[in-house]
Motif scaffolding. Sequence first.
Motif, PDB file in Angstrom:
ATOM      1  N   TYR A   1      48.485  99.281 107.492  1.00 34.44           N
ATOM      2  CA  TYR A   1      49.039 100.635 107.476  1.00 34.44           C
ATOM      3  C   TYR A   1      50.525 100.596 107.839  1.00 34.44           C
ATOM      4  O   TYR A   1      50.959  99.750 108.622  1.00 34.44           O
ATOM      5  CB  TYR A   1      48.301 101.543 108.464  1.00 34.44           C
TER       6      TYR A   1
ATOM      7  N   TYR B   1      50.371 106.951 110.214  1.00 32.19           N
ATOM      8  CA  TYR B   1      50.376 105.789 109.330  1.00 32.19           C
ATOM      9  C   TYR B   1      49.564 106.057 108.067  1.00 32.19           C
ATOM     10  O   TYR B   1      48.625 106.865 108.076  1.00 32.19           O
ATOM     11  CB  TYR B   1      49.787 104.568 110.041  1.00 32.19           C
ATOM     12  N   GLN B   2      49.907 105.343 107.005  1.00 29.90           N
ATOM     13  CA  GLN B   2      49.146 105.430 105.764  1.00 29.90           C
ATOM     14  C   GLN B   2      48.899 104.038 105.211  1.00 29.90           C
ATOM     15  O   GLN B   2      49.770 103.168 105.249  1.00 29.90           O
ATOM     16  CB  GLN B   2      49.891 106.266 104.713  1.00 29.90           C
ATOM     17  N   LYS B   3      47.689 103.864 104.688  1.00 23.84           N
ATOM     18  CA  LYS B   3      47.355 102.626 104.004  1.00 23.84           C
ATOM     19  C   LYS B   3      48.033 102.642 102.641  1.00 23.84           C
ATOM     20  O   LYS B   3      47.972 103.634 101.908  1.00 23.84           O
ATOM     21  CB  LYS B   3      45.833 102.508 103.847  1.00 23.84           C
TER      22      LYS B   3
END
Length: 358
Positions: free
Chosen positions: A181, A193-195
């Motif tokens: 992430y 957060y982002q994957k």
Amino acid sequence: AYNQAKSVDMNMREKNELSSLIVLFFCLAFPKPCLGAGKECCSSILLDSDLAVHMIQGDKLGFYSQLGYYGARPAYRQQGGEFFIFYYEEENHWIDSRYFYGASLFSKLVNEMDGYCLDDHNNWSFYNGSDLMYSEVLTSNCSKIEDVCCKELRISSANSDVIIDKEPYYNNQSKDSLGDYKAIGIINGRFVYQKENLDSFLEYGGKHWTVSSGVGQNTGHIIHHGGSVCPELIEKEWQISYRNADGDWEWKDDPFLKITCVKKMTDMTPKEEHQDTGPVAQAYIQTEHAGQASSYSAETLVFGCITMLLLSMMIAFFTRRFYRAWGRGAQGKQLLFETLDIEQAGENQASFNKFEDQ
């Protein structure tokens, strides 16, 4: 002519001395505008504590940025959040508010000190549901989120491929939540957060960290109740979602789930060097009115000494003026007027003009 010029010059010098004393006494009568003169406070503050405080008041913790001034001191707003921290003049301490600067109703955090900067001293208490309770580990210090928390994380678990009684420990949704992430912004005083290239987000909200399919969701497939300002600092008590025998969603513990740092936001020394929490907090003494619990600070003692010094200077100044006026033959009201320099400006200007004409 020489004596007249000398008299005018002496009167001007005395007026300058009097103006300086007036300014100093203004600072004594109204010390707060002068209190922080020349002093710089941190523009970014980290308010943090242990798991116990996070579980009760965690939504108010995290990183704050200065947003103007209030109460003659810097005031702060939670980065990407809805909480404020400011100095409350009526009770001489720092408090939080969900609403606006000056709103003391429903305050849950109190720093019992009257320093100019929020991080001058840590004497924090938090509302535990019934009372304000002092916490030695609840601290505020100068920190930036990019220097403390990781920009890139990895969520992993040794249980991701484990099968128990022919059933996988991880369902598909929870397993898909694992991976790398990256920070994409700040919400509620913490990184979100982002994957990469997927609708999978790790964010803090509602007093817990959650991995879900959308920012702002209250449910997901990985969760930690309480947590920390940085998810990589959480070591245990992560849970994952699963379906029970009735087909309902529930949480179960995964003692092997961990979040590790892949990349810091900036090159920095080991984290221990960035955990300066400032002076050791003093024991909190509960009183009927929390605002009366302020201890004597170094600034208070300094102002006391300055007050005594300026009072002595003021007495000496007017004593000297009294004897000079008396020596010139002034008596009664004239003696008082000349001592206090009342109605003398016109006469001094006339003397000065007469000297110029000569």
